[in-house]
Design a protein around this motif. Structure first.
Motif, PDB file in Angstrom:
ATOM      1  N   GLU A   1      -2.329  -6.120  12.304  1.00 29.66           N
ATOM      2  CA  GLU A   1      -1.809  -5.016  13.101  1.00 29.66           C
ATOM      3  C   GLU A   1      -1.623  -5.403  14.565  1.00 29.66           C
ATOM      4  O   GLU A   1      -2.387  -6.210  15.103  1.00 29.66           O
TER       5      GLU A   1
ATOM      6  N   VAL B   1       0.968   4.359   2.777  1.00 27.93           N
ATOM      7  CA  VAL B   1       1.251   4.259   4.213  1.00 27.93           C
ATOM      8  C   VAL B   1       2.710   3.853   4.420  1.00 27.93           C
ATOM      9  O   VAL B   1       3.391   3.452   3.473  1.00 27.93           O
TER      10      VAL B   1
ATOM     11  N   ASP C   1       1.000   1.797  16.999  1.00 34.53           N
ATOM     12  CA  ASP C   1       1.964   2.193  15.970  1.00 34.53           C
ATOM     13  C   ASP C   1       3.396   2.176  16.480  1.00 34.53           C
ATOM     14  O   ASP C   1       4.315   1.849  15.748  1.00 34.53           O
TER      15      ASP C   1
ATOM     16  N   ARG D   1      -6.356   5.728  14.385  1.00 38.14           N
ATOM     17  CA  ARG D   1      -5.979   4.853  15.494  1.00 38.14           C
ATOM     18  C   ARG D   1      -6.581   3.459  15.440  1.00 38.14           C
ATOM     19  O   ARG D   1      -6.275   2.632  16.272  1.00 38.14           O
TER      20      ARG D   1
ATOM     21  N   ALA E   1      -3.248  -4.880  -3.210  1.00 37.02           N
ATOM     22  CA  ALA E   1      -2.340  -5.237  -2.114  1.00 37.02           C
ATOM     23  C   ALA E   1      -3.120  -5.511  -0.845  1.00 37.02           C
ATOM     24  O   ALA E   1      -2.807  -6.441  -0.093  1.00 37.02           O
TER      25      ALA E   1
ATOM     26  N   ARG F   1      -7.935  -0.202  13.374  1.00 32.68           N
ATOM     27  CA  ARG F   1      -7.675  -1.106  12.277  1.00 32.68           C
ATOM     28  C   ARG F   1      -8.539  -0.733  11.071  1.00 32.68           C
ATOM     29  O   ARG F   1      -8.075  -0.717   9.940  1.00 32.68           O
TER      30      ARG F   1
ATOM     31  N   ALA G   1       0.878  -1.173   0.000  1.00 27.75           N
ATOM     32  CA  ALA G   1       0.000   0.000   0.000  1.00 27.75           C
ATOM     33  C   ALA G   1       0.913   1.219   0.000  1.00 27.75           C
ATOM     34  O   ALA G   1       1.571   1.508   0.991  1.00 27.75           O
TER      35      ALA G   1
ATOM     36  N   LEU H   1       0.201  -5.015   7.715  1.00 28.78           N
ATOM     37  CA  LEU H   1      -1.093  -4.868   7.055  1.00 28.78           C
ATOM     38  C   LEU H   1      -1.912  -6.150   7.185  1.00 28.78           C
ATOM     39  O   LEU H   1      -1.479  -7.236   6.799  1.00 28.78           O
TER      40      LEU H   1
ATOM     41  N   GLU I   1       6.286   0.102  14.810  1.00 29.10           N
ATOM     42  CA  GLU I   1       7.490   0.735  14.280  1.00 29.10           C
ATOM     43  C   GLU I   1       8.740   0.085  14.884  1.00 29.10           C
ATOM     44  O   GLU I   1       9.743  -0.129  14.200  1.00 29.10           O
TER      45      GLU I   1
ATOM     46  N   PHE J   1      12.745   6.129  20.020  1.00 28.17           N
ATOM     47  CA  PHE J   1      12.609   6.737  18.700  1.00 28.17           C
ATOM     48  C   PHE J   1      13.086   8.180  18.790  1.00 28.17           C
ATOM     49  O   PHE J   1      13.121   8.752  19.866  1.00 28.17           O
TER      50      PHE J   1
ATOM     51  N   SER K   1      -5.219   1.862   3.432  1.00 30.26           N
ATOM     52  CA  SER K   1      -4.432   0.888   2.668  1.00 30.26           C
ATOM     53  C   SER K   1      -5.163   0.472   1.396  1.00 30.26           C
ATOM     54  O   SER K   1      -4.549   0.347   0.338  1.00 30.26           O
TER      55      SER K   1
ATOM     56  N   ALA L   1       3.303   0.123   8.676  1.00 30.52           N
ATOM     57  CA  ALA L   1       1.899  -0.169   8.369  1.00 30.52           C
ATOM     58  C   ALA L   1       1.812  -1.270   7.321  1.00 30.52           C
ATOM     59  O   ALA L   1       0.921  -2.120   7.366  1.00 30.52           O
TER      60      ALA L   1
ATOM     61  N   GLY M   1      -4.762   3.103  -1.042  1.00 30.68           N
ATOM     62  CA  GLY M   1      -3.417   3.164  -1.609  1.00 30.68           C
ATOM     63  C   GLY M   1      -3.203   2.096  -2.655  1.00 30.68           C
ATOM     64  O   GLY M   1      -2.561   2.331  -3.675  1.00 30.68           O
ATOM     65  N   ASN M   2      -3.723   0.907  -2.422  1.00 30.20           N
ATOM     66  CA  ASN M   2      -3.531  -0.191  -3.362  1.00 30.20           C
ATOM     67  C   ASN M   2      -4.536  -1.297  -3.040  1.00 30.20           C
ATOM     68  O   ASN M   2      -4.269  -2.147  -2.200  1.00 30.20           O
TER      69      ASN M   2
ATOM     70  N   ARG N   1      -7.029   2.117   9.248  1.00 30.44           N
ATOM     71  CA  ARG N   1      -5.809   1.695   8.562  1.00 30.44           C
ATOM     72  C   ARG N   1      -6.158   0.952   7.274  1.00 30.44           C
ATOM     73  O   ARG N   1      -5.545   1.137   6.229  1.00 30.44           O
TER      74      ARG N   1
END
Ligand SMILES: Nc1ncnc2c1ncn2[C@@H]1O[C@H](COP(=O)(O)OP(=O)(O)OP(=O)(O)O)[C@@H](O)[C@H]1O
Ligand SMILES: [Mg+2]
Lengths: 274, 466
Positions: free
Chosen positions: A123, A112, A133, B333, B349, B335, A109, A120, A137, B234, B342, A116, B345-346, B338
């Motif tokens: 999660e 993202v 997240d 936040r 996929a 699923r 995708a 996918l 990460e 991080f 996604s 992610a 986006g594709n 998300r």
């Protein structure tokens, strides 16, 4: 001659350890409109084994493995996983059997970020049922560190990554979830020499862990270097399969280009009649 | 180590303070641009309206007054609520052209339920009525939306066609339900949701309480986010950047609340309220420019000093706030969110990753329908009536707001807060032109042109950051 004997001995030992194939694809066919993309193809895979799928462009390699990964519904034929017939009608089913796939198109995708994409469909969640997240990460940094230590761009959408970086993300995704059966459709096509070597190491490592791998590749050198067996397709049909030690590179090229099955190989339905 | 630091610092200094500020705070530059554009529009309208008729606005016009800004927020509400759903629909590479007709259908159905079915059956004003009406509106909206999604996902009909059919058909159903007449008056409690009676205003005290809670939440979010990143080692934002984020957020919250709390009730409402509740109205001198009321002799008149009430946040605005927070939460936040992004986006996929994209399509359209239900409630409650003309053409404003707010029609990209800003911008332009007494035809031209220019600028922006 002595060479063949030792190979046979090793093979016998292997068969003792695991005489049930991890995956057994039997007589599978699929047609798109009039095109028989896969035509009565059979191939099997044992634990800890790397089987190469070879063939010219459009031979049907990607289509065959997409049937195994649940992306395409087959028209006929059967798939057995660890000896039992498997119901695979969508990608979720395949994943439930421990089949992970690195697609030729990578199937990322683009909008993202790497983490992610890695997670996918699977999660990591916090206690409160929200996306975790940070944890994702963190995992992503770990696994990417193994594959591509130079990778730093964890915050950007994968569309802004280089072809090789994207490929690394796709590979990382496949190995993240303890695959038992790994399908790699030209996994190193976009990788630099260092990253390709890393993937080679990875394959050897996974092999040791008893994972079975289908590797689609156009690089005969790589195939001879990494694989135990190879199967060649032509126009959707199996030309034949052989142990890597039983055939020469020139004979393999003959199988790919002419469909000619050499004496060291087991012929399939697509082999040229002589 | 130290040399590296100093060289990094000097490089950063070269970039100029604004660039450094944006980089440190990781603020969305596109959003900053939109806020700037919004302020420019507001300032322009205030100056322009001042030329026609000087007023109490910040720059001498009638736009930047608490009254106008308060009304602006309330008027934006129905579009804003629907826009948050449209973002997800468009992100998933679909479109919903039927939201306007769906709104009429739901509003009319809700009104018919109240006026013709429940009120005669259980008596006017029974508390079941407004509860049942709300539930019915939400359920009907979600159901019609799910139907759109079902045809799109499982019937494999493009959403454009499904919802174009819906645009035509649902308004037909609404017409038949209402038989072309206005269904009114609605239930007294139901009307509270419309936000045009004092009982549906929060008042200054609770508005301030809300503002303080919001500020605390901002602080908490920033601190908590930092703690999380620290835990996983991080990279962290610089402390000054975190502090600026808190400052910007709090100033925005407090500023908005201050404006909202400066809007006095209209004269007639204060008078009626005072008379109904037997409040003593102080004596004073009439001043026609004042917002308070006082007694001049035995007459109640406008004056600067006297009895006055301020509105605070109105229910529709609170609903937008709640919907905005919930939808942002869903988008970023969960699923569900998300997957929406996604798939946008594709789609292939997402399917290969094991996501049930068809079911997701149904869910997203159902969510869109649910939000249409919310808007139908707000709008009919506000008008205290429903007709089949209610909500007509709102699909265009909703889509335009989402697109102006940065949602890409190619899918995969869009934010809830951007869309809310987009809705506010659309409504600002419309209200502003209303204040300038421009003809409706001319207003349409401007809205159309703004939409096209906004998308053009967006394309430029995206090409530049690539
Ligand atoms: N979704 C599809 N619809 C129609 N035809 C398809 C589809 N996917 C594959 N084909 C056809 O099936 C045949 C086999 O394609 P496939 O992608 O499996 O080849 P391949 O062996 O992987 O080739 P390459 O080495 O180029 O990746 C080709 O003729 C291709 O055009
Ligand atoms: Mg292929």
């Amino acid at each position: 001659m002595a060479n063949i004997e030792t190979v046979n001995e090793v093979n016998a030992a292997d068969a003792q350890a695991a005489n049930v194939p991890l995956v057994d694809i039997k007589d599978v066919s699929i047609a798109f409109g009039g095109i028989k993309a896969v035509d009565h193809a059979s191939v099997d895979l044992f634990p800890g084994e790397v089987v190469a799928l070879l063939g010219h462009n459009g031979a049907g390699k990607s289509t065959l493995i997409k049937i195994l990964s649940g992306a395409y519904p087959r028209d006929s034929g059967q798939i057995f996983v660890r000896g039992e017939e498997a119901e695979i009608s969508n990608p979720r089913d395949a994943k439930a059997y421990g089949i992970e796939t690195i697609y030729q198109t990578l199937a990322l995708a683009d909008n993202v970020d790497a983490a992610a994409n890695l997670f996918l469909g699977r999660e990591l969640m916090t206690r409160w049922g929200t996306l975790d997240d940070t944890a994702m990460e963190a995992e992503a940094r770990k696994v990417m560190g193994r594959l591509n230590p130079n990778f730093k761009r964890f915050k950007e959408p994968v569309s802004s990554l280089s072809g090789g970086q994207r490929q690394s993300v796709a590979i990382a995704r496949a190995i993240l979830f303890n695959a038992r059966i790994l399908i790699m459709d030209e996994p190193t096509a976009a990788l630099g020499p260092q990253e390709t070597a890393q993937v080679g190491e990875l394959i050897k490592q996974l092999k040791k862990d008893g994972i079975g791998i289908f590797l689609i590749s156009h690089d005969i050198e790589d195939v001879f270097d990494l694989c135990d067996r190879l199967a060649v397709m032509k126009n959707g049909q199996m030309v034949g399969s052989a142990k890597v030690g039983d055939v020469t590179k020139d004979e393999v090229l003959g199988m790919i280009i002419l469909g000619k099955c050499p004496p060291g190989a087991t012929p399939g339905p697509g082999a040229l009649d002589e | 180590m130290s040399t590296e630091n100093t060289s990094a610092q000097s490089a950063a200094e070269k970039k100029g303070s604004i660039a450094r500020f944006i980089e440190g705070t990781e603020l969305d530059t596109r959003m900053l641009g939109m806020v700037a554009a919004l302020f420019v529009i507001w300032i322009g309208f205030d100056i322009a309206s001042g030329i026609i008729r000087p007023g109490a606005g910040l720059l001498g016009g009638t736009f930047l007054t608490p009254r106008n800004l308060w009304t602006l927020l309330v008027q934006t509400s129905p579009i804003a609520v629907m826009t948050t759903g449209m973002v997800l629909v468009i992100v998933m590479r679909h479109i919903d052209l039927s939201v306007g007709s769906m709104l009429s259908l739901v509003a009319v159905a809700g009104a018919v339920l109240q006026v013709f079915i429940l009120a005669p059956a259980i008596g006017v004003g029974h508390p079941i009525i407004w509860i049942a009406a709300i539930i019915a509106c939400l359920a009907l909206g979600a159901l019609v939306g799910a139907f759109n999604g079902f045809l799109t996902a499982y019937g494999k009909i493009p959403a454009f066609i499904v919802t174009l059919g819906g645009l035509i058909a649902y308004s037909g159903v609404a017409f038949l339900l209402a038989r072309g007449v206005t269904v009114a008056p609605l239930d007294k409690s139901f009307k509270l949701i419309g936000g045009n009676i004092p009982a549906s205003w929060l008042g200054p005290f609770w508005s301030w309480v809300l503002a303080i809670v919001a500020c605390l939440l901002i602080v908490f979010a920033v601190v908590n986010g930092r703690a999380q990143r620290k835990r996983f080692h991080f990279p962290l934002r610089p402390v000054w950047a975190e502090a600026s984020l808190i400052a910007i957020g709090s100033v925005a919250v407090i500023g908005t609340t201050w404006v909202i709390n400066s809007y006095p009730w209209p004269f007639g409402l204060i008078r009626d309220y005072a008379l109904e509740n037997n409040l003593t109205i102080p004596a004073g001198v009439e001043n026609r420019a004042g917002d308070a009321i006082c007694m001049a002799g035995d007459k109640i008149v406008r004056c600067t000093e006297g009895l006055i009430f301020y509105a605070g946040y109105a229910v529709p605005v609170l609903i937008v706030l709640a919907v905005g927070i919930v939808m942002s939460f869903i988008a970023s936040r969960t699923r569900f969110g998300r997957y929406v992004y996604s798939i946008g986006g594709n789609p292939e996929a997402a399917e290969l990753a094991g996501i049930n994209t068809k079911l997701m399509t149904v869910k997203v359209f159902a969510l869109m329908g649910l939000l249409v239900g919310v808007s139908a409630i707000i709008l009919s409650a506000r008008l205290d009536a429903a007709t089949n003309a209610l909500g007509q053409l709102s699909e265009l404003y909703v889509i335009a707001a989402a697109v102006i707010g940065g949602t890409s029609l190619a899918g995969g990209v869009g934010t809830i807060y951007g869309a809310l800003l987009g809705a506010l911008m659309m409504q600002s332009i419309q209200s502003g032109m209303g204040l300038l007494n421009l003809e409706a035809a001319f207003q349409n031209i401007v809205v159309g042109v703004v939409l096209v220019i906004a998308v053009f600028l967006d394309q430029l922006y995206r090409r530049r950051i690539k």
